[in-house]
Design a protein around this motif. Structure first.
Motif, PDB file in Angstrom:
ATOM      1  N   HIS A 235       5.357   1.511  -6.365  1.00 38.68           N
ATOM      2  CA  HIS A 235       4.902   2.513  -5.327  1.00 38.68           C
ATOM      3  C   HIS A 235       4.037   3.215  -5.889  1.00 38.68           C
ATOM      4  O   HIS A 235       4.147   4.029  -6.870  1.00 38.68           O
ATOM      5  CB  HIS A 235       6.078   3.165  -4.745  1.00 38.68           C
TER       6      HIS A 235
ATOM      7  N   HIS B  98       4.347   7.255  -1.087  1.00 39.02           N
ATOM      8  CA  HIS B  98       4.676   6.009  -0.376  1.00 39.02           C
ATOM      9  C   HIS B  98       5.468   6.086   0.937  1.00 39.02           C
ATOM     10  O   HIS B  98       6.272   7.091   1.238  1.00 39.02           O
ATOM     11  CB  HIS B  98       5.332   4.983  -1.363  1.00 39.02           C
TER      12      HIS B  98
ATOM     13  N   SER C 230       3.359  -2.126  -3.106  1.00 41.24           N
ATOM     14  CA  SER C 230       2.149  -1.272  -3.677  1.00 41.24           C
ATOM     15  C   SER C 230       1.269  -0.761  -2.446  1.00 41.24           C
ATOM     16  O   SER C 230       0.411   0.084  -2.888  1.00 41.24           O
ATOM     17  CB  SER C 230       1.147  -2.309  -4.607  1.00 41.24           C
ATOM     18  N   ASP C 231       1.369  -1.341  -1.340  1.00 38.51           N
ATOM     19  CA  ASP C 231       0.618  -0.741  -0.315  1.00 38.51           C
ATOM     20  C   ASP C 231       1.154   0.431   0.353  1.00 38.51           C
ATOM     21  O   ASP C 231       2.398   0.328   0.615  1.00 38.51           O
ATOM     22  CB  ASP C 231       0.672  -1.968   1.073  1.00 38.51           C
ATOM     23  N   SER C 232       0.529   1.512   0.163  1.00 37.98           N
ATOM     24  CA  SER C 232       1.185   3.043   0.550  1.00 37.98           C
ATOM     25  C   SER C 232       1.758   2.994   1.849  1.00 37.98           C
ATOM     26  O   SER C 232       2.683   3.723   2.159  1.00 37.98           O
ATOM     27  CB  SER C 232       0.378   3.915   0.286  1.00 37.98           C
TER      28      SER C 232
ATOM     29  N   SER D 132       8.278  -2.941   0.910  1.00 38.50           N
ATOM     30  CA  SER D 132       8.603  -4.564   0.490  1.00 38.50           C
ATOM     31  C   SER D 132       9.928  -4.624  -0.124  1.00 38.50           C
ATOM     32  O   SER D 132      10.016  -4.111  -1.247  1.00 38.50           O
ATOM     33  CB  SER D 132       7.490  -4.851  -0.411  1.00 38.50           C
TER      34      SER D 132
ATOM     35  N   GLU E 189       6.476  -8.664   2.401  1.00 35.32           N
ATOM     36  CA  GLU E 189       6.635  -7.410   2.572  1.00 35.32           C
ATOM     37  C   GLU E 189       7.226  -7.008   4.075  1.00 35.32           C
ATOM     38  O   GLU E 189       7.585  -8.009   4.668  1.00 35.32           O
ATOM     39  CB  GLU E 189       5.230  -6.588   2.493  1.00 35.32           C
TER      40      GLU E 189
ATOM     41  N   GLY F 257       4.565  -4.599   8.604  1.00 37.14           N
ATOM     42  CA  GLY F 257       3.211  -3.431   8.554  1.00 37.14           C
ATOM     43  C   GLY F 257       2.628  -3.235   9.919  1.00 37.14           C
ATOM     44  O   GLY F 257       3.260  -3.379  11.082  1.00 37.14           O
TER      45      GLY F 257
ATOM     46  N   THR G 139       3.627 -12.079  -0.240  1.00 34.74           N
ATOM     47  CA  THR G 139       3.401 -11.750  -1.736  1.00 34.74           C
ATOM     48  C   THR G 139       2.832 -12.883  -2.456  1.00 34.74           C
ATOM     49  O   THR G 139       2.413 -12.624  -3.587  1.00 34.74           O
ATOM     50  CB  THR G 139       4.596 -11.434  -2.527  1.00 34.74           C
TER      51      THR G 139
END
Ligand SMILES: [Zn+2]
Length: 216
Positions: free
Chosen positions: A57, A61, A117-119, A123, A129, A132, A140
């Motif tokens: 993260h 996050h 990794s997407d703020s 996931s 994930e 969203g 992924t």
């Protein structure tokens, strides 16, 4: 034939990272108890295909409680129309707590899927994930990676049994893989949920096995 010896079976090691160990930022119950057995399983080279997921993260996050003033750790909110648990900050990119566990020999590992990794999106699963802002669960790429290697069955272990291991196994089954959880090589955030986790897995036809089936 031992199913784990099939060239079509893969081992998926979920989030075995120091932050999920006792004393870590988001400790799982007895999380460190799986380390010796997992190390032995990897050294035994029972699987032709081995992939690990790594929670990864950025600072701030969306899943971190600090990003939601006035909220308490483990409180649940609604995010993009879905339930989201607010976790203590954990597995921040590049920190020691986010590393693959240093007491495990990872040399059998073929690939690492970094997730979270997407703020703006959490996931749990190694495959997709969480939901969203656009109402979808972005892939992924793990399912394609496995299929291109001829994999049709997966054995999932790691942390946490009631969150990321569960979601990874459920997605594997949903995406058409025969799915199994290595119960003895997983641990939950809270053991009180173990019966529910077991029931959820069984209801979806996901195998629950112990790593002893790979011995001999
Ligand atoms: Zn996380």
């Amino acid at each position: 034939m031992n199913p784990a010896l099939s060239p079509h079976a893969a081992l998926i090691v979920v989030d075995v990272q120091p932050d999920f160990m006792p004393g870590g930022a988001l400790a799982c119950h007895e999380g460190d108890a799986i380390v010796p057995g997992l190390d032995a399983l990897l050294r035994a080279r029972r699987f032709r295909h081995v992939v690990a997921t790594q929670d990864w993260h950025p600072h701030g996050h969306v899943s971190f409680v600090d990003a939601h003033p006035g909220r308490a750790p483990f409180e649940q909110i609604t995010l993009y129309g879905q339930p989201q648990t607010l976790w203590p900050a954990h597995c921040v990119q590049g920190t020691p707590g986010a590393a693959l566990h240093p007491d495990i020999d990872w040399s059998a590992l073929d690939a690492v899927i970094r997730k979270g990794s997407d703020s703006a999106v959490d996931s749990y699963s190694g495959f997709r994930e969480n939901h969203g802002p656009h109402g979808v669960r972005p892939s992924t790429g793990l399912a394609g990676w496995l299929r291109e290697r001829g994999v049709d069955e997966v054995f999932v272990c790691g942390l946490a049994r009631d969150v990321c291991v569960l979601w990874t196994a459920q997605d594997a089954a949903d995406l058409g893989f025969r799915a199994n959880v290595l119960w003895d090589l997983s641990r939950p955030v809270t053991p009180a949920g173990d019966a529910a986790t077991r029931a959820t897995l069984q209801a979806q036809g996901i195998g629950i096995v112990d790593s002893t089936v790979f011995a001999g």
